[in-house]
Design an enzyme around this catalytic site. Structure first.
Site, mmCIF file in Angstrom:
data_model
loop_
_atom_site.group_PDB
_atom_site.id
_atom_site.type_symbol
_atom_site.label_atom_id
_atom_site.label_comp_id
_atom_site.label_asym_id
_atom_site.label_seq_id
_atom_site.Cartn_x
_atom_site.Cartn_y
_atom_site.Cartn_z
ATOM 1 N N LYS A 230 -96.452 95.725 2.093
ATOM 2 C CA LYS A 230 -97.081 96.129 0.839
ATOM 3 C C LYS A 230 -96.559 95.321 -0.349
ATOM 4 C CE LYS A 230 -98.711 100.791 1.864
ATOM 5 N NZ LYS A 230 -98.635 102.236 1.518
ATOM 6 N N ARG A 264 -95.551 103.582 9.883
ATOM 7 C CA ARG A 264 -96.922 103.058 9.956
ATOM 8 C C ARG A 264 -96.858 101.571 9.632
ATOM 9 N NH1 ARG A 264 -101.285 102.149 6.469
ATOM 10 N NH2 ARG A 264 -103.346 102.537 7.418
#
Length: 283
Positions: A230, A264
């Site tokens: 991210k 995740r």
């Protein structure tokens, strides 16, 4: 999640399947869109999808997370009919070729959730935590399906303008607790928490939240951490998402030590290695 006696359980249950979360698990990201922020995670055909699934399972994925609507900042909207079609085709293909693997459907729409469940999905992963579809809580409660409750403000198009908090940790804790109570009132306790890294948080707020993630374990539910590649990583280091695997791996180890039960990730093999080493360290 809680058992019938209202005690916290480390077992994720649905239909006839059980997944023990006392050992951290790895969820592999499978994007069914054209605009997900990390290009290698995109799967544009059933053949590509099945090839990716096969590799993830070989690398040790415990759960597959199917997303048919990109939720990156500024993502374009996807018609519900198209999202339903993408999810339906993907779940059918995975079930046909890989049997009873755990399948999560990443959606904030109850209609998509309903179709995914009908096709054989085992988990609903809602980035909006029920805020973008008022029927979502009733839907997951009706099916008693494991539900990933994430913290977010606004929509994928507006969330980055909604990062003002009186107290970051307390505000997010209270927001999640309020929603957990609503689910409990519907007799639904099969909940996994996601603090929503990158969703209505600044770069600095993401790191403050990660450093205090363990405080959310007091809510009594498993925690999913989704920080893979991210912008909180690649912007902090002035690199690209493609260059952020090693940094993601380092933060995933940190997340495990801050109470994460599920990671995740885009890169299953590396995350699985982190779990194995963390287990050795904590024997």
């Amino acid at each position: 999640m809680k058992d019938k006696n209202n005690k916290i359980s480390s077992l994720l249950r649905y239909r006839d399947k059980v997944l023990d979360l006392s050992t951290p698990r790895v969820m592999g990201i499978l994007n069914l869109t054209q605009d997900s922020f990390y290009e290698p995670s995109r799967n544009q055909s059933t053949k590509e999808l099945l090839t990716t699934v096969e590799k993830m399972l070989q690398d040790g994925a415990d759960i597959l997370d199917l997303g048919a609507y990109s939720t990156r900042p500024g993502a374009i909207e996807v018609p519900v009919e198209l999202e339903v079609q993408r999810v339906q085709e993907a779940v059918q293909a995975i079930r046909k070729n890989f049997g009873e693997v755990w399948i999560s459907v990443d959606t904030f729409r109850s209609e998509v959730a309903q179709r995914g469940i009908a096709e054989g999905a085992d988990i609903i992963n809602d980035v909006s935590g029920g805020t973008l579809d008022e029927a979502m809580f009733a839907t997951v409660a009706q099916h008693q399906i494991p539900y990933i409750l994430m913290h977010m403000r606004g929509t994928p198009q507006t969330m980055q303008s909604m990062c003002n908090y009186d107290n970051l940790i307390e505000d997010i804790y209270e927001d999640l607790m309020k929603k957990v109570r609503k689910l409990n009132a519907l007799e639904h306790n099969n909940v996994i928490l996601d603090l929503g890294y990158g969703f209505a948080k600044t770069l600095e707020q993401n790191y403050e939240l990660l450093a205090q993630q363990n405080k959310f374990t007091t809510m009594g539910y498993p925690i999913l951490t989704g920080i893979s590649r991210k912008s909180m990583i690649y912007k902090a280091l002035d690199i690209t998402a493609a260059e952020s695997l090693s940094a993601t791996t380092a933060l995933n180890m940190y997340a495990l030590n801050k109470g994460a039960n599920i990671l995740r990730v885009h890169d299953v093999k590396e995350a699985k290695q982190v779990v194995e080493l963390n287990t050795l360290l904590n024997q």
